[in-house]
Write an enzyme that holds these catalytic residues in place. Structure first.
Site, PDB file in Angstrom:
ATOM      1  N   HIS A 298       0.912  -1.073  -0.229  1.00 49.04           N
ATOM      2  CA  HIS A 298      -0.029   0.135   0.110  1.00 49.04           C
ATOM      3  C   HIS A 298       0.825   1.366  -0.083  1.00 49.04           C
ATOM      4  O   HIS A 298       1.727   1.316   0.943  1.00 49.04           O
ATOM      5  CB  HIS A 298      -0.871   0.023   1.261  1.00 49.04           C
ATOM      6  CG  HIS A 298      -1.690   1.446   1.192  1.00 49.04           C
ATOM      7  ND1 HIS A 298      -2.492   1.565   0.443  1.00 49.04           N
ATOM      8  CD2 HIS A 298      -1.641   2.218   2.464  1.00 49.04           C
ATOM      9  CE1 HIS A 298      -3.013   2.951   0.962  1.00 49.04           C
ATOM     10  NE2 HIS A 298      -2.627   3.122   2.199  1.00 49.04           N
ATOM     11  N   ASP A 363      -2.275   9.230   4.342  1.00 46.97           N
ATOM     12  CA  ASP A 363      -2.568   7.861   3.830  1.00 46.97           C
ATOM     13  C   ASP A 363      -3.780   7.712   3.465  1.00 46.97           C
ATOM     14  O   ASP A 363      -4.904   8.440   4.180  1.00 46.97           O
ATOM     15  CB  ASP A 363      -2.354   6.911   5.243  1.00 46.97           C
ATOM     16  CG  ASP A 363      -2.719   5.538   4.779  1.00 46.97           C
ATOM     17  OD1 ASP A 363      -3.241   5.254   3.775  1.00 46.97           O
ATOM     18  OD2 ASP A 363      -2.039   4.639   5.720  1.00 46.97           O
ATOM     19  N   CYS A 416      -4.255   3.971  -4.496  1.00 45.76           N
ATOM     20  CA  CYS A 416      -3.370   4.561  -3.575  1.00 45.76           C
ATOM     21  C   CYS A 416      -2.194   5.346  -4.091  1.00 45.76           C
ATOM     22  O   CYS A 416      -1.719   6.404  -3.301  1.00 45.76           O
ATOM     23  CB  CYS A 416      -2.762   3.427  -2.343  1.00 45.76           C
ATOM     24  SG  CYS A 416      -2.028   2.076  -3.016  1.00 45.76           S
TER      25      CYS A 416
END
Length: 474
Positions: A298, A363, A416
């Site tokens: 990620h 994030d 992401c």
């Protein structure tokens, strides 16, 4: 099944402790498919419940021959009768969720696995392989293996002929250069004779397709582009962007041959690995250090703010941005439905602003544990300061606080990397100026901006490719 960064170990049903190993660099391609596509075949005959996911692996001839020998040692001779086959079809226990597919794909797209992907091929398909691409490859198996595998997947002779015709049409319409060879170099950025060039290939460009997971090459290329010419301005000049490999190298465990003596602190050993990465730049003269992090497949962004500052300061906002610039900020956003965040340059209505040494985490999924990342970065800064300044300085959680920002969030499992890039681009365009923690950036940019990013980057690469081709011809 055990998947590591160097191999895939597959246990064999009915064999005690029997398994075959597929080496990462020997995988030429892979596909993760919905088993529902194969429910009409013998492979899933009698399967109860939702169809499971299928993992398709295309391996080299060397790996094929090795696996055949391994099988002959473990199972009956019938397991290795007939011609060798370069394809493995694995039935997983259940249907993978979208995020799980993305995580699996990110592992199989690691550098160690991609070494095999770049092998020349007469078919010219690239990973991840679509269902129809896999069927095309199965047609290349020698008979009767090809028909056996196709029947397992529920492909009749008529369906197989349709796939063959479709592939022939695809080849003829896309041109001989499109499918006759695997990815070739598109651009080098920045162009020669600049140093630190990044090579972008056709394979890298494929990860910009909808739903694909951005790889490290696209991340590094676009970050470098943003810093050098994409945004420009004073913020870019006051910033340094680390490669996506920086944190990976900094955080890896001690390898064989590295100094294992207890007298060498762990932070010094880690710094030793990356000390040359900043030999031409003093990071403590920069206001912002951008660190892309890939953790558990990620992507997210870490921004080290004011690493050279040792205490909180207040300063006149006008003196830093200029009165005209400040006044133009709110008007520039007047036609938008949302005002920019108050803590940013274009949304700030203060006369003075607070700046502090800190580590901001951005994030888009908040799936990762960030404290270890911040600890390793503080350790790195501490040793780098000692090397650069020849004086001791402690970087602690108190002197350099870490904080997770409130940032726009992704609504799928594949974007992401795009959000990481947009965080950097937005920071360079409209930076944080008020460092009250936590930093709230909810309205920093719209989701639509991120959705357009794949096509923006693709167009940029192709435009640079055309320009570099033209320069080469001249």
């Amino acid at each position: 099944m055990m998947i590591t960064d160097s191999s895939i170990r597959i246990p064999l049903k009915g064999a005690e402790e029997g398994e075959v190993t597929v080496v990462a660099s020997q995988i030429r391609g892979y596909g993760v498919w919905d088993g529902g596509l194969a429910q009409g075949g013998a492979l899933l005959a009698g399967w109860e419940g939702p169809a499971p996911s299928l993992l398709f692996l295309w391996v080299t001839d060397a790996q094929t021959n090795l696996m055949q020998r391994e099988l002959s040692d473990i199972q009956a001779s019938s397991a290795t009768s007939g011609p060798p086959c370069s394809f493995l079809l694995l039935v997983l226990k259940e249907q993978l969720q979208e995020l799980q597919v993305a995580l699996l794909a990110s592992i199989l797209d690691m550098k160690e696995y991609r070494e095999g992907h770049s092998s020349p091929s007469s078919i010219g398909l690239t990973s991840p392989l679509a269902w129809t691409d896999g069927l095309v490859l199965l047609h290349s198996c020698p008979p009767p293996v090809d028909q056996h595998l196709l029947r397992l997947l529920g492909q009749s002779t008529e369906k197989s002929s349709q796939v063959r015709r479709s592939q022939r049409n695809k080849t003829s319409t896309s041109g001989s250069s499109g499918l006759q060879q695997l990815p070739t170099r598109l651009i080098q950025y920045p162009a020669a004779p600049s140093k630190g060039r990044i090579t972008v290939t056709k394979e890298d460009l494929a990860c910009l397709d909808a739903g694909e997971f951005l790889n490290d090459v696209i991340i590094d290329f676009y970050l470098k582009y943003l810093l050098l010419e994409g945004v420009g301005g004073s913020v870019a000049k006051r910033s340094h962007v680390f490669s996506s490999f920086f944190y990976k190298q900094l955080s890896r465990r001690r390898a064989a041959g590295e100094d294992n003596t207890p007298s060498v602190p762990d932070r010094h050993m880690r710094h030793q690995r990356v000390k040359t990465w900043t030999r031409h730049v003093d990071i403590f003269t920069k206001d912002f250090l951008f660190v892309p992090v890939n953790q558990e497949a990620h992507w997210y962004l870490v921004v080290v703010c004011f690493p050279g500052l040792d205490e909180v300061q207040r300063e006149d906002f006008w003196s830093r941005t200029g009165g005209a610039e400040r006044a133009a900020g709110p008007r520039a956003f007047s036609l938008r439905s949302q005002q920019p965040p108050e803590c940013t340059k274009q949304g700030c209505q203060r006369d003075t602003v607070l700046k502090r040494p800190c580590i901001l985490v951005m994030d888009s999924l908040k799936l990762s544990y960030h404290e270890n990342v911040c600890r390793l970065l503080r350790d790195y800064l501490q040793v780098e300061w000692e090397v650069r300044r020849a004086t001791p300085r402690l970087f602690t959680p108190d002197s350099m606080r870490s904080s997770s920002c409130r940032v726009p969030q992704q609504d799928n499992s594949s974007d992401c990397g795009l959000y990481l890039l947009q965080y950097v681009e937005s920071f360079l365009q409209n930076p944080v100026v008020q460092f009250d923690l936590p930093v709230c950036l909810d309205n920093w940019f719209s989701r639509q901006q991120v959705r357009q990013k794949r096509e923006e980057i693709r167009s940029l690469v192709l435009r640079l490719h055309k320009s570099q081709q033209h320069d080469g011809e001249n």
